[in-house]
Design a protein around this motif. Sequence first.
Motif, PDB file in Angstrom:
ATOM      1  N   PRO A   1       0.834  -1.197   0.000  1.00  0.00           N
ATOM      2  CA  PRO A   1       0.000   0.000   0.000  1.00  0.00           C
ATOM      3  C   PRO A   1       0.875   1.256   0.000  1.00  0.00           C
ATOM      4  O   PRO A   1       1.876   1.309   0.721  1.00  0.00           O
ATOM      5  CB  PRO A   1      -0.804  -0.101   1.292  1.00  0.00           C
ATOM      6  CG  PRO A   1      -0.103  -1.051   2.147  1.00  0.00           C
ATOM      7  CD  PRO A   1       0.732  -1.921   1.275  1.00  0.00           C
ATOM      8  N   THR A   2       0.504   2.222  -0.817  1.00  0.00           N
ATOM      9  CA  THR A   2       1.226   3.492  -0.897  1.00  0.00           C
ATOM     10  C   THR A   2       0.309   4.516  -1.550  1.00  0.00           C
ATOM     11  O   THR A   2      -0.494   4.169  -2.408  1.00  0.00           O
ATOM     12  CB  THR A   2       2.508   3.335  -1.748  1.00  0.00           C
ATOM     13  OG1 THR A   2       3.032   4.626  -2.051  1.00  0.00           O
ATOM     14  CG2 THR A   2       2.238   2.606  -3.060  1.00  0.00           C
ATOM     15  N   PRO A   3       0.431   5.802  -1.118  1.00  0.00           N
ATOM     16  CA  PRO A   3      -0.425   6.819  -1.739  1.00  0.00           C
ATOM     17  C   PRO A   3      -0.179   6.945  -3.248  1.00  0.00           C
ATOM     18  O   PRO A   3      -1.023   7.433  -3.981  1.00  0.00           O
ATOM     19  CB  PRO A   3      -0.026   8.115  -1.023  1.00  0.00           C
ATOM     20  CG  PRO A   3       0.735   7.702   0.174  1.00  0.00           C
ATOM     21  CD  PRO A   3       1.317   6.367  -0.098  1.00  0.00           C
TER      22      PRO A   3
ATOM     23  N   GLY B   1       4.653  -0.344   4.696  1.00  0.00           N
ATOM     24  CA  GLY B   1       5.691   0.686   4.751  1.00  0.00           C
ATOM     25  C   GLY B   1       5.328   1.739   5.783  1.00  0.00           C
ATOM     26  O   GLY B   1       4.166   1.851   6.188  1.00  0.00           O
TER      27      GLY B   1
ATOM     28  N   SER C   1      -3.017   2.064  -3.942  1.00  0.00           N
ATOM     29  CA  SER C   1      -3.482   3.187  -3.121  1.00  0.00           C
ATOM     30  C   SER C   1      -4.925   2.944  -2.680  1.00  0.00           C
ATOM     31  O   SER C   1      -5.736   2.446  -3.458  1.00  0.00           O
ATOM     32  CB  SER C   1      -3.444   4.490  -3.935  1.00  0.00           C
ATOM     33  OG  SER C   1      -4.193   5.503  -3.255  1.00  0.00           O
ATOM     34  N   LEU C   2      -5.230   3.327  -1.439  1.00  0.00           N
ATOM     35  CA  LEU C   2      -6.613   3.208  -0.948  1.00  0.00           C
ATOM     36  C   LEU C   2      -7.368   4.505  -1.141  1.00  0.00           C
ATOM     37  O   LEU C   2      -8.530   4.617  -0.790  1.00  0.00           O
ATOM     38  CB  LEU C   2      -6.631   2.808   0.530  1.00  0.00           C
ATOM     39  CG  LEU C   2      -6.129   1.416   0.875  1.00  0.00           C
ATOM     40  CD1 LEU C   2      -6.756   0.940   2.163  1.00  0.00           C
ATOM     41  CD2 LEU C   2      -6.378   0.400  -0.218  1.00  0.00           C
ATOM     42  N   GLY C   3      -6.704   5.507  -1.679  1.00  0.00           N
ATOM     43  CA  GLY C   3      -7.409   6.774  -1.871  1.00  0.00           C
ATOM     44  C   GLY C   3      -6.432   7.933  -1.787  1.00  0.00           C
ATOM     45  O   GLY C   3      -5.285   7.763  -1.373  1.00  0.00           O
TER      46      GLY C   3
ATOM     47  N   PHE D   1      -5.376  10.217   0.079  1.00  0.00           N
ATOM     48  CA  PHE D   1      -5.119  10.751   1.419  1.00  0.00           C
ATOM     49  C   PHE D   1      -3.865  10.029   1.903  1.00  0.00           C
ATOM     50  O   PHE D   1      -3.496   8.976   1.345  1.00  0.00           O
ATOM     51  CB  PHE D   1      -6.298  10.494   2.372  1.00  0.00           C
ATOM     52  CG  PHE D   1      -6.766   9.067   2.353  1.00  0.00           C
ATOM     53  CD1 PHE D   1      -7.827   8.682   1.540  1.00  0.00           C
ATOM     54  CD2 PHE D   1      -6.123   8.097   3.114  1.00  0.00           C
ATOM     55  CE1 PHE D   1      -8.248   7.360   1.505  1.00  0.00           C
ATOM     56  CE2 PHE D   1      -6.536   6.775   3.083  1.00  0.00           C
ATOM     57  CZ  PHE D   1      -7.603   6.412   2.272  1.00  0.00           C
ATOM     58  N   VAL D   2      -3.202  10.550   2.915  1.00  0.00           N
ATOM     59  CA  VAL D   2      -1.940   9.931   3.356  1.00  0.00           C
ATOM     60  C   VAL D   2      -2.058   9.408   4.787  1.00  0.00           C
ATOM     61  O   VAL D   2      -2.437  10.151   5.690  1.00  0.00           O
ATOM     62  CB  VAL D   2      -0.769  10.942   3.270  1.00  0.00           C
ATOM     63  CG1 VAL D   2       0.546  10.262   3.679  1.00  0.00           C
ATOM     64  CG2 VAL D   2      -0.662  11.505   1.857  1.00  0.00           C
ATOM     65  N   LEU D   3      -1.774   8.128   4.940  1.00  0.00           N
ATOM     66  CA  LEU D   3      -1.766   7.504   6.268  1.00  0.00           C
ATOM     67  C   LEU D   3      -0.346   7.553   6.821  1.00  0.00           C
ATOM     68  O   LEU D   3       0.603   7.811   6.078  1.00  0.00           O
ATOM     69  CB  LEU D   3      -2.226   6.045   6.154  1.00  0.00           C
ATOM     70  CG  LEU D   3      -3.631   5.833   5.576  1.00  0.00           C
ATOM     71  CD1 LEU D   3      -3.858   4.361   5.243  1.00  0.00           C
ATOM     72  CD2 LEU D   3      -4.680   6.335   6.561  1.00  0.00           C
ATOM     73  N   ALA D   4      -0.187   7.272   8.105  1.00  0.00           N
ATOM     74  CA  ALA D   4       1.158   7.272   8.692  1.00  0.00           C
ATOM     75  C   ALA D   4       1.897   5.986   8.315  1.00  0.00           C
ATOM     76  O   ALA D   4       3.121   5.929   8.306  1.00  0.00           O
ATOM     77  CB  ALA D   4       1.055   7.377  10.203  1.00  0.00           C
TER      78      ALA D   4
ATOM     79  N   GLY E   1       1.282   1.688   6.393  1.00  0.00           N
ATOM     80  CA  GLY E   1       0.461   0.815   5.562  1.00  0.00           C
ATOM     81  C   GLY E   1      -0.426  -0.156   6.327  1.00  0.00           C
ATOM     82  O   GLY E   1      -1.279  -0.817   5.723  1.00  0.00           O
TER      83      GLY E   1
END
Length: 247
Positions: A87-89, A113, A136-138, A140-143, A145
């Motif tokens: 997973p990655t933006p 990651g 990518s799940l969308g 937006f940025v998560l801290a 994965g």
Amino acid sequence: MRLDIITIFPEYFAPLEVSLLGKARRAGLLDVSVHDLRSWTHDRHRTVDDTPYGGGPGMVMKPEPWGEALDAVAPPTAEATPRLVVPTPSGRPFTQAMAAEYAARPWLVFACGRYEGIDRRVYDEAATRMPVDEVSLGDFVLAGGEVAVLVMIEAISRLVPGVLGNRESVTDDSFAPGAMESLLEGPVYTKPPVWRERAVPDVLLSGHHGAIARWRRDEALRRTAAHRPELLARLDPAALDKHDRKV
Ligand SMILES: Nc1cc(-c2cccs2)n[nH]1
């Protein structure tokens, strides 16, 4: 279906023990293993990151622990070859169709990651011996994965035959394949027939299955036009009749 997850926060995946996923694991439908990336560090501080070459903010995940982890979790000599999902933006959008593709595969390895990302050479080296998908799940940025992997595992696992009880259905999911595939689901109701002076739409109590199906389609079209008008463009015009065009 075998699922391996490599992360520096294994505790994030405790939720996989509960509900449908827990049951599916106990039934042997899913074989889920969580691996702590720090198991493949060899220094006192169990270091997994370092400063980025070229400068810039944040830290980058070092290639060595990842290389050793992937060698251990998915050895080149393994009978089968997994698909590595990262997973990655900056990845390809994760969709219901992708979830269905993944649900048909025997073995997925998820790499969680963190920080500014994983050293690019890990992807390049892994790709010499297994398919590597950046997802990518969308926008937006998560801290990290981990939450993204939990979401993907739930979306994928519920499509694995036998995981959902027969009381639950995936056939009429939003985005599930079929004529209504790119329509959002319409509203749902259950007992009581009146609640706080709000009645269930009469058509749903009528027993007229044709009228009920038509009402549900109209509501799905209405919600899709309101919330995701761009999905209407994907609809096969042949699947729309003249009544639909008035909704
Ligand atoms: N869609 C999406 C993925 C992510 C991250 C994955 C790993 C670290 S941040 N953020 N947003």
